[in-house]
Design a protein around this motif. Structure first.
Motif, PDB file in Angstrom:
ATOM      1  N   SER A  23       0.799  -1.234   0.000  1.00 51.48           N
ATOM      2  CA  SER A  23       0.000   0.000   0.000  1.00 51.48           C
ATOM      3  C   SER A  23       0.837   1.292   0.000  1.00 51.48           C
ATOM      4  CB  SER A  23      -0.987  -0.001   1.174  1.00 51.48           C
ATOM      5  OG  SER A  23      -0.308  -0.110   2.412  1.00 51.48           O
ATOM      6  N   PRO A  24       1.999   1.341   0.672  1.00 50.14           N
ATOM      7  CA  PRO A  24       2.792   2.587   0.621  1.00 50.14           C
ATOM      8  C   PRO A  24       3.338   2.896  -0.771  1.00 50.14           C
ATOM      9  CG  PRO A  24       3.448   1.229   2.496  1.00 50.14           C
ATOM     10  CD  PRO A  24       2.592   0.372   1.614  1.00 50.14           C
ATOM     11  N   PHE A  25       3.318   1.891  -1.654  1.00 46.30           N
ATOM     12  CA  PHE A  25       3.901   2.060  -2.983  1.00 46.30           C
ATOM     13  C   PHE A  25       2.831   2.140  -4.079  1.00 46.30           C
ATOM     14  CE2 PHE A  25       6.497  -0.601  -0.196  1.00 46.30           C
ATOM     15  CZ  PHE A  25       7.653   0.179  -0.098  1.00 46.30           C
ATOM     16  N   HIS A  26       1.570   2.307  -3.671  1.00 46.76           N
ATOM     17  CA  HIS A  26       0.459   2.320  -4.615  1.00 46.76           C
ATOM     18  C   HIS A  26       0.520   3.543  -5.523  1.00 46.76           C
ATOM     19  CE1 HIS A  26      -3.794   3.046  -5.852  1.00 46.76           C
ATOM     20  NE2 HIS A  26      -3.737   1.748  -6.066  1.00 46.76           N
ATOM     21  N   VAL A  27       0.293   3.313  -6.813  1.00 45.83           N
ATOM     22  CA  VAL A  27       0.330   4.386  -7.806  1.00 45.83           C
ATOM     23  C   VAL A  27      -1.066   4.706  -8.324  1.00 45.83           C
ATOM     24  CG1 VAL A  27       1.210   5.098 -10.072  1.00 45.83           C
ATOM     25  CG2 VAL A  27       2.679   3.775  -8.514  1.00 45.83           C
ATOM     26  N   ILE A  28      -1.804   3.664  -8.765  1.00 49.62           N
ATOM     27  CA  ILE A  28      -3.119   3.880  -9.360  1.00 49.62           C
ATOM     28  C   ILE A  28      -3.893   2.568  -9.343  1.00 49.62           C
ATOM     29  CG2 ILE A  28      -2.428   3.320 -11.727  1.00 49.62           C
ATOM     30  CD1 ILE A  28      -4.197   5.681 -12.670  1.00 49.62           C
ATOM     31  N   THR A  29      -5.218   2.688  -9.414  1.00 44.58           N
ATOM     32  CA  THR A  29      -6.095   1.520  -9.525  1.00 44.58           C
ATOM     33  C   THR A  29      -6.898   1.627 -10.815  1.00 44.58           C
ATOM     34  OG1 THR A  29      -6.291   1.227  -7.130  1.00 44.58           O
ATOM     35  CG2 THR A  29      -8.015   0.253  -8.495  1.00 44.58           C
ATOM     36  N   HIS A  30      -6.917   0.538 -11.589  1.00 47.06           N
ATOM     37  CA  HIS A  30      -7.684   0.498 -12.830  1.00 47.06           C
ATOM     38  C   HIS A  30      -8.840  -0.490 -12.693  1.00 47.06           C
ATOM     39  CE1 HIS A  30      -4.733   2.851 -14.966  1.00 47.06           C
ATOM     40  NE2 HIS A  30      -3.785   1.954 -14.762  1.00 47.06           N
ATOM     41  N   HIS A  31     -10.032  -0.052 -13.071  1.00 48.33           N
ATOM     42  CA  HIS A  31     -11.178  -0.954 -13.202  1.00 48.33           C
ATOM     43  C   HIS A  31     -11.284  -1.292 -14.685  1.00 48.33           C
ATOM     44  CE1 HIS A  31     -12.800  -0.382  -9.079  1.00 48.33           C
ATOM     45  NE2 HIS A  31     -12.191   0.785  -9.185  1.00 48.33           N
ATOM     46  N   GLN A  32     -10.937  -2.519 -15.028  1.00 47.13           N
ATOM     47  CA  GLN A  32     -10.877  -2.916 -16.428  1.00 47.13           C
ATOM     48  C   GLN A  32     -12.019  -3.874 -16.781  1.00 47.13           C
ATOM     49  OE1 GLN A  32      -7.044  -4.816 -16.440  1.00 47.13           O
ATOM     50  NE2 GLN A  32      -5.916  -2.899 -16.688  1.00 47.13           N
ATOM     51  N   HIS A  33     -12.490  -3.745 -18.011  1.00 48.60           N
ATOM     52  CA  HIS A  33     -13.472  -4.689 -18.537  1.00 48.60           C
ATOM     53  C   HIS A  33     -12.946  -5.168 -19.882  1.00 48.60           C
ATOM     54  CE1 HIS A  33     -18.043  -5.766 -18.991  1.00 48.60           C
ATOM     55  NE2 HIS A  33     -17.249  -6.805 -19.020  1.00 48.60           N
ATOM     56  N   ASN A  34     -12.658  -6.448 -19.983  1.00 51.81           N
ATOM     57  CA  ASN A  34     -12.059  -7.024 -21.185  1.00 51.81           C
ATOM     58  C   ASN A  34     -13.093  -7.766 -22.023  1.00 51.81           C
ATOM     59  OD1 ASN A  34      -9.290  -6.341 -20.395  1.00 51.81           O
ATOM     60  ND2 ASN A  34      -9.568  -7.886 -18.805  1.00 51.81           N
ATOM     61  N   HIS A  35     -13.092  -7.494 -23.320  1.00 47.89           N
ATOM     62  CA  HIS A  35     -13.969  -8.181 -24.270  1.00 47.89           C
ATOM     63  C   HIS A  35     -13.095  -8.785 -25.374  1.00 47.89           C
ATOM     64  CE1 HIS A  35     -17.775  -6.443 -22.710  1.00 47.89           C
ATOM     65  NE2 HIS A  35     -17.007  -5.407 -22.429  1.00 47.89           N
ATOM     66  N   PHE A  36     -13.403 -10.014 -25.780  1.00 49.99           N
ATOM     67  CA  PHE A  36     -12.576 -10.723 -26.753  1.00 49.99           C
ATOM     68  C   PHE A  36     -13.373 -11.074 -28.008  1.00 49.99           C
ATOM     69  CE2 PHE A  36     -10.900 -11.407 -22.550  1.00 49.99           C
ATOM     70  CZ  PHE A  36      -9.539 -11.196 -22.716  1.00 49.99           C
ATOM     71  N   PHE A  37     -12.631 -11.189 -29.121  1.00 52.08           N
ATOM     72  CA  PHE A  37     -13.271 -11.429 -30.410  1.00 52.08           C
ATOM     73  C   PHE A  37     -12.444 -12.415 -31.235  1.00 52.08           C
ATOM     74  CE2 PHE A  37     -14.131  -7.218 -28.844  1.00 52.08           C
ATOM     75  CZ  PHE A  37     -15.498  -7.062 -29.022  1.00 52.08           C
ATOM     76  N   ASP A  38     -13.137 -13.085 -32.146  1.00 47.15           N
ATOM     77  CA  ASP A  38     -12.486 -13.990 -33.087  1.00 47.15           C
ATOM     78  C   ASP A  38     -13.175 -13.814 -34.425  1.00 47.15           C
ATOM     79  OD1 ASP A  38     -10.907 -15.958 -34.204  1.00 47.15           O
ATOM     80  OD2 ASP A  38     -11.515 -17.542 -32.822  1.00 47.15           O
ATOM     81  N   GLY A  39     -12.636 -14.448 -35.452  1.00 47.36           N
ATOM     82  CA  GLY A  39     -13.342 -14.502 -36.713  1.00 47.36           C
ATOM     83  C   GLY A  39     -14.422 -15.566 -36.624  1.00 47.36           C
ATOM     84  N   THR A  40     -15.426 -15.470 -37.449  1.00 49.74           N
ATOM     85  CA  THR A  40     -16.539 -16.425 -37.375  1.00 49.74           C
ATOM     86  C   THR A  40     -16.117 -17.844 -37.724  1.00 49.74           C
ATOM     87  OG1 THR A  40     -17.148 -15.773 -39.630  1.00 49.74           O
ATOM     88  CG2 THR A  40     -18.340 -14.718 -37.821  1.00 49.74           C
ATOM     89  N   PHE A 124     -16.654 -10.916 -37.748  1.00 48.01           N
ATOM     90  CA  PHE A 124     -16.215 -10.970 -36.359  1.00 48.01           C
ATOM     91  C   PHE A 124     -17.266 -11.590 -35.445  1.00 48.01           C
ATOM     92  CE2 PHE A 124     -13.498  -7.739 -38.171  1.00 48.01           C
ATOM     93  CZ  PHE A 124     -12.276  -7.938 -37.542  1.00 48.01           C
ATOM     94  N   LEU A 125     -16.758 -12.281 -34.438  1.00 46.62           N
ATOM     95  CA  LEU A 125     -17.615 -12.928 -33.453  1.00 46.62           C
ATOM     96  C   LEU A 125     -17.188 -12.505 -32.055  1.00 46.62           C
ATOM     97  CD1 LEU A 125     -19.713 -15.230 -32.755  1.00 46.62           C
ATOM     98  CD2 LEU A 125     -17.735 -16.768 -32.653  1.00 46.62           C
ATOM     99  N   GLY A 126     -18.156 -12.081 -31.227  1.00 45.85           N
ATOM    100  CA  GLY A 126     -17.863 -11.717 -29.845  1.00 45.85           C
ATOM    101  C   GLY A 126     -17.785 -12.968 -28.976  1.00 45.85           C
ATOM    102  N   LEU A 127     -16.751 -13.044 -28.143  1.00 45.82           N
ATOM    103  CA  LEU A 127     -16.549 -14.210 -27.282  1.00 45.82           C
ATOM    104  C   LEU A 127     -16.958 -13.960 -25.840  1.00 45.82           C
ATOM    105  CD1 LEU A 127     -13.002 -15.301 -28.535  1.00 45.82           C
ATOM    106  CD2 LEU A 127     -15.233 -16.120 -29.334  1.00 45.82           C
ATOM    107  N   GLY A 128     -17.285 -12.711 -25.502  1.00 45.14           N
ATOM    108  CA  GLY A 128     -17.571 -12.376 -24.110  1.00 45.14           C
ATOM    109  C   GLY A 128     -16.326 -11.845 -23.430  1.00 45.14           C
TER     110      GLY A 128
END
Length: 265
Positions: A23-40, A124-128
């Motif tokens: 905690s003394p060395f904390h710089v930043i916090t990121h809330h990330q949401h990742n979405h992945f894709f492929d070809g059909t 393109f196909l969404g994978l979630g």
């Protein structure tokens, strides 16, 4: 080429212990949401490539990335990665309608079209995807990223550290974890591979048994006699888990100084 150390923390308690100490060395916090894709027709996955849209703090930032040729060995991952920023509004539209990726002006998406042949509105196909809470720390000259990743089937806790000298970074990190009694292990699969598997397998189920050919010592094994050949020499036995496959790649693990090469298929 991205090279990073990946260490998996055993549970939420280990994660809290690490984040408290750092905690003394904390710089930043990121809330990330990742979405992945492929070809059909699996144009990307069939060539061990991953296309991802990552959103930071809801719609504050969107990054499109293309990863390929990833190899994860002894807690160190090497992967070819290319990324660029994308308008968050455009990114959200592509999540809702993956076909729109085919018409977005983007250097990386142009690569996907030209190198992998994913083209057209229906290409393109969404994978979630999954969410990730990433705390970033500046510690002993290392940039540490401590992740709490929420899948539909469980939560993963992991430390990542990109470094030009991954073995030294791993040594320093392991020393820190051991000194503080924090339970950890080497990560054996990427978050994307775990997501696609649909199962948060425990690291403790992945064990190897490997004997030195000229000694009676053994590593990570409770029993010796089951791995002795009729001629008295020692052999190697591998107990594998499907998650040891990273996108169906071949992985080769070498344990030094034992002169035994394990090919995990």
């Amino acid at each position: 080429m991205e090279v990073e150390v990946k260490l998996r923390l055993a549970n939420a308690e280990a994660y809290r212990h690490v984040t408290t100490l750092l905690s003394p060395f904390h710089v930043i916090t990121h809330h990330q949401h990742n979405h992945f894709f492929d070809g059909t027709t699996s144009e990307l996955s069939s060539r061990h490539a991953t296309l991802r849209l990552r959103f930071y703090n809801d719609n504050q930032r969107c990054v499109v990335s293309l990863k390929s040729k990833g190899v994860l060995v002894n807690g160190v991952r090497r992967v070819e990665e290319d990324e660029e920023d994308l308008n968050p509004k455009t990114g959200r539209e592509c999540v809702a309608e993956p076909g729109k990726l085919g018409s977005v002006e983007s250097r990386i998406l142009r690569r996907v079209k030209e190198e992998f042949g994913v083209v057209g509105e229906n290409g393109f196909l969404g994978l979630g995807g999954f969410r990730n809470l990433r705390n970033v720390y500046d510690w002993k000259g290392l940039k540490l990223e401590v992740d709490e990743t929420d899948f539909d089937f469980g939560t993963l806790f992991e430390i990542e550290c990109e470094s030009a000298d991954p073995e030294e970074a791993k040594r320093v990190l392991e020393e820190f974890l051991k000194e503080n009694g924090i339970d950890y292990s080497y990560s054996v699969a990427s978050k994307f591979s775990i997501f696609r598997s649909g199962k948060l397998a425990h690291q403790s189920t992945r064990k190897f048994i490997c004997y030195d050919s000229d000694s009676n010592s053994h590593h990570h094994a409770k029993k010796k006699n089951k791995n002795q050949n009729s001629n008295g020499t020692k052999s190697c036995k591998v107990i594998t888990n499907p998650l040891l496959l990273e996108d169906l790649r071949f992985h080769i693990f070498t344990f030094v100084p034992i002169n035994c090469l394990l090919n995990i298929l």
